[in-house]
Design an enzyme around this catalytic site. Structure first.
Site, short mmCIF file in Angstrom:
data_model
loop_
_atom_site.label_atom_id
_atom_site.label_comp_id
_atom_site.label_asym_id
_atom_site.label_seq_id
_atom_site.Cartn_x
_atom_site.Cartn_y
_atom_site.Cartn_z
CE LYS A 5 -1.98 2.57 3.33
NZ LYS A 5 -1.76 3.86 2.71
CD GLU A 13 13.90 0.01 8.22
OE1 GLU A 13 14.30 1.06 9.15
OE2 GLU A 13 14.40 -1.10 8.12
CB CYS A 66 13.25 8.29 8.37
SG CYS A 66 14.23 7.26 7.01
CD GLU A 111 10.25 11.68 12.72
OE1 GLU A 111 9.26 11.06 12.81
OE2 GLU A 111 11.18 11.28 11.83
P1 NDP Z 1 2.40 7.47 9.03
O1 NDP Z 1 2.83 6.61 9.98
O2 NDP Z 1 1.00 8.21 9.37
O3 NDP Z 1 1.95 6.58 7.53
C1 NDP Z 1 2.66 5.69 6.68
C2 NDP Z 1 1.91 4.83 6.08
O4 NDP Z 1 0.93 4.01 7.04
C3 NDP Z 1 0.99 5.51 5.13
O5 NDP Z 1 0.92 4.83 3.90
C4 NDP Z 1 -0.38 5.62 5.77
O6 NDP Z 1 -1.62 5.75 4.92
C5 NDP Z 1 -0.51 4.34 6.71
N1 NDP Z 1 -1.17 4.13 7.93
C6 NDP Z 1 -1.70 5.16 8.58
N2 NDP Z 1 -2.28 4.74 9.77
C7 NDP Z 1 -2.27 3.18 9.50
C8 NDP Z 1 -2.69 2.15 10.54
N3 NDP Z 1 -3.42 2.28 11.59
N4 NDP Z 1 -2.45 0.90 9.82
C9 NDP Z 1 -1.77 0.94 8.79
N5 NDP Z 1 -1.42 1.71 8.04
C10 NDP Z 1 -1.44 2.99 8.34
O7 NDP Z 1 3.56 8.09 8.51
P2 NDP Z 1 3.89 9.34 7.35
O8 NDP Z 1 3.33 8.88 6.07
O9 NDP Z 1 3.53 10.64 8.10
O10 NDP Z 1 5.44 9.34 7.07
C11 NDP Z 1 6.23 9.93 7.92
C12 NDP Z 1 6.97 9.03 8.90
O11 NDP Z 1 7.81 8.03 8.42
C13 NDP Z 1 8.06 9.83 9.87
O12 NDP Z 1 7.83 9.48 11.20
C14 NDP Z 1 9.47 9.15 9.21
O13 NDP Z 1 10.44 9.15 10.17
C15 NDP Z 1 8.93 7.71 8.95
N6 NDP Z 1 9.93 7.41 7.91
C16 NDP Z 1 10.74 6.25 8.48
C17 NDP Z 1 11.67 5.68 7.37
C18 NDP Z 1 12.86 4.77 7.89
O14 NDP Z 1 13.29 4.19 6.95
N7 NDP Z 1 12.92 4.44 9.07
C19 NDP Z 1 11.63 6.34 6.08
C20 NDP Z 1 10.76 7.05 5.86
C21 NDP Z 1 9.70 7.84 6.76
P3 NDP Z 1 -1.87 7.11 4.44
O15 NDP Z 1 -0.84 8.19 4.89
O16 NDP Z 1 -1.97 6.94 3.19
O17 NDP Z 1 -3.40 7.39 5.04
#
Ligand code: NDP
Length: 496
Positions: free
Chosen positions: A178, A252, A286, A386
């Protein structure tokens, strides 16, 4: 305008109730693509397709050499279509053109490295150590885990899709991926590539949709493993869901990485490094170096040079190759960043540069915010939390030991860096840091052959490197005793 469908069982299809949503270009607010919004039934259909593919004769007939060939073909196809990929990544995720180019090349090279790993990985080996006892032969066998649910965020859409999909193919698993609702375009272009290179249907299924779609996906009983990249808050929810069925999990998550400048650093290089560490992709990475720790011996000089450099930064639209800094992804993210800036001001954090939105002229449509520098201490909220935006907190230290203690005073442990002209000294500091990746005189560069992931609340498990591949494999101990050697059977002697 692009049309984004669902990629299920090798076909591009509409959602079963025909619902769609528009995804905007964050720099202009204009609609970039119309996307199919999946229903929960569509998610189930995608999982069934992945399940059928996992047990299919066709996918089982793809041995490691054929899977390796597929990965190489994907790498080549991405490069063939790189102009399209770069353009769409730029427009969909508000990536500056230079970042978009790097992302496309990095994704292609990751598939290439995984192709080599898939070919050379030893899926079954005799263990000489264990066999030495003399009465048995022992093998280690690695088997694909099964159907995986993979969820990615919006900041590096194609890179993240590549990091998830490549090990699926390398190991013989199957998946439903997804993408984030904000950035569904390049993941779907990758689906076109997968179809073009002849990936058997159902092996990879790609959908988009909001958090509820992700939540439904991970709960499905046929999902054996969850691989999630995103925020720590959602990661914790996922871990709870996984616990119910003891699903395998890779997380991650977020970071608050410490970037340490020792007193013997090359100042101009370290200043540029500090800028790159916190401003790359407008701070929406991240591993961003958002806690800058600077030796008190060079602090004033360093900070004054950093402020001068920040004022030189050319801010612009994503398509302007002369600019290094542009808009953040969305209004929601813009508000989050602004909230942290106001909170730090209210807490008494000294603002050294920036701190305002930019909304005049050509910047009136996107979500632009000035690169912002604060002098902070351990009590400030932004020392711990963060932000995911162009905001840097700077803290002074006296000794290397103090720098290490400050750096490790975090619930996160994703990355970090040390700047010094003495590599041995820098390595001493780097070895003491509680973080998954530590650079010396470098930042953000990743090597696909090496593991990436976090200590503490930055995650669980690793992506990339051999560790990233093993995260999709179960290991089995195969024990073979001779059928006709009763006298060697130790259990018989012990028990009877
Ligand atoms: P989110 O955790 O809000 O969302 C990440 C993904 O999870 C999106 O596809 C989102 O869907 C989905 N999602 C949201 N809620 C749920 C749930 N309850 N169950 C399953 N899936 C769900 O993060 P962000 O999109 O805001 O991304 C930023 C974050 O990602 C930062 O904290 C960053 O540090 C981290 N990150 C970490 C990396 C790493 O490699 N460690 C790399 C890149 C980012 P949707 O948003 O489409 O509704």
């Amino acid at each position: 305008m692009k049309e984004i469908k669902l990629f299920i069982n090798g076909e591009f299809v509409d959602s079963s109730d025909k619902k769609t949503f528009n995804t905007p270009n964050p720099a202009t607010g204009e609609t970039l693509a119309v996307c199919a919004m999946p229903t929960l039934a569509d998610v189930d259909r995608a999982i069934e397709a992945a399940h059928t593919a996992f047990y299919s004769k066709e996918w089982r007939s793809f041995d490691q050499s054929k899977r390796s060939d597929l990965l190489l073909a994907i790498s080549e196809k991405i490069l063939e279509r790189k102009k399209d990929f770069i353009e769409m990544e730029m427009l969909d995720s508000a990536s500056m053109i230079r970042k978009a180019k790097a992302d496309i090349h990095n994704t292609a090279s990751y598939f290439k490295v995984m192709s080599k790993m898939a070919k050379s990985f030893v899926f079954e080996s005799k263990d000489e150590q264990a066999s030495r006892a003399g009465f048995s032969t022992n093998y280690r066998q690695y088997m694909p885990i099964g159907v995986c649910a993979q969820i990615i965020p919006w900041n590096f859409p194609l890179v993240m899709a590549g990091w998830k999909i490549a090990p699926i193919i390398a190991t013989g698993c199957t998946s439903v991926l997804k993408s984030a609702m904000e950035t569904p375009v390049t993941a779907m272009m990758l689906a076109e590539v997968l179809k073009d290179v002849g990936l058997p249907k159902g092996v990879i299924n790609i959908i988009t949709g909001a958090g509820d779609i992700g939540a439904h996906l991970i709960k499905h009983p046929k999902v054996q493993k969850i691989a999630f990249t995103g925020s720590t808050a959602v990661g914790k929810e996922i871990l709870k869901v996984a616990a119910n069925d003891v699903k395998k999990v890779t997380l991650e998550l977020g970071g608050k990485s410490a970037n340490i400048v020792l007193d013997d650093a090359d100042l101009s290089i370290a200043v540029d490094g500090a800028l790159y560490a916190f401003l790359y992709h407008q701070g929406q990475a991240c591993d961003s170096g958002t806690r800058l720790l600077v030796s008190d011996k060079i602090y004033d000089q360093f900070v004054s040079q950093l402020i001068t450099r920040i004022k030189d930064i050319k801010i612009g639209v994503v398509t302007d190759g002369t600019c290094g800094f542009g808009p953040v992804i969305s209004e929601k993210q813009f508000k989050t960043i602004s909230g942290f800036i106001e909170k730090t001001k209210a807490e008494g954090g000294k603002i050294l540069s920036g701190g305002e939105k930019i909304n005049s002229g050509e910047f009136s449509k996107g979500f632009y915010i000035q690169p912002t520098l604060f002098e902070i201490n351990e009590k400030n909220t932004i020392f711990a939390e963060e932000i995911f935006g162009p905001v840097l907190g700077i803290t002074k230290f006296k000794t290397d030991e103090e720098a290490i203690a400050l750096a490790n005073n975090s619930k996160y442990g994703l990355a970090g860096a040390v700047w010094s002209q003495n590599n041995e000294r820098a390595l001493g500091v780097a070895r003491a840091l509680e973080a998954g990746t530590v650079w010396i005189n470098e930042y953000h560069l990743l090597n696909p052959g090496m593991p990436f992931g976090g200590f503490k609340q930055s995650g669980l498990g690793r992506e990339m490197g051999i560790e990233g591949m093993q995260a999709y494999l179960e290991v089995k101990h195969l024990w073979v005793s001779e059928a006709n050697k009763r006298s060697d059977k130790v259990w018989f002697d012990a028990m009877f």
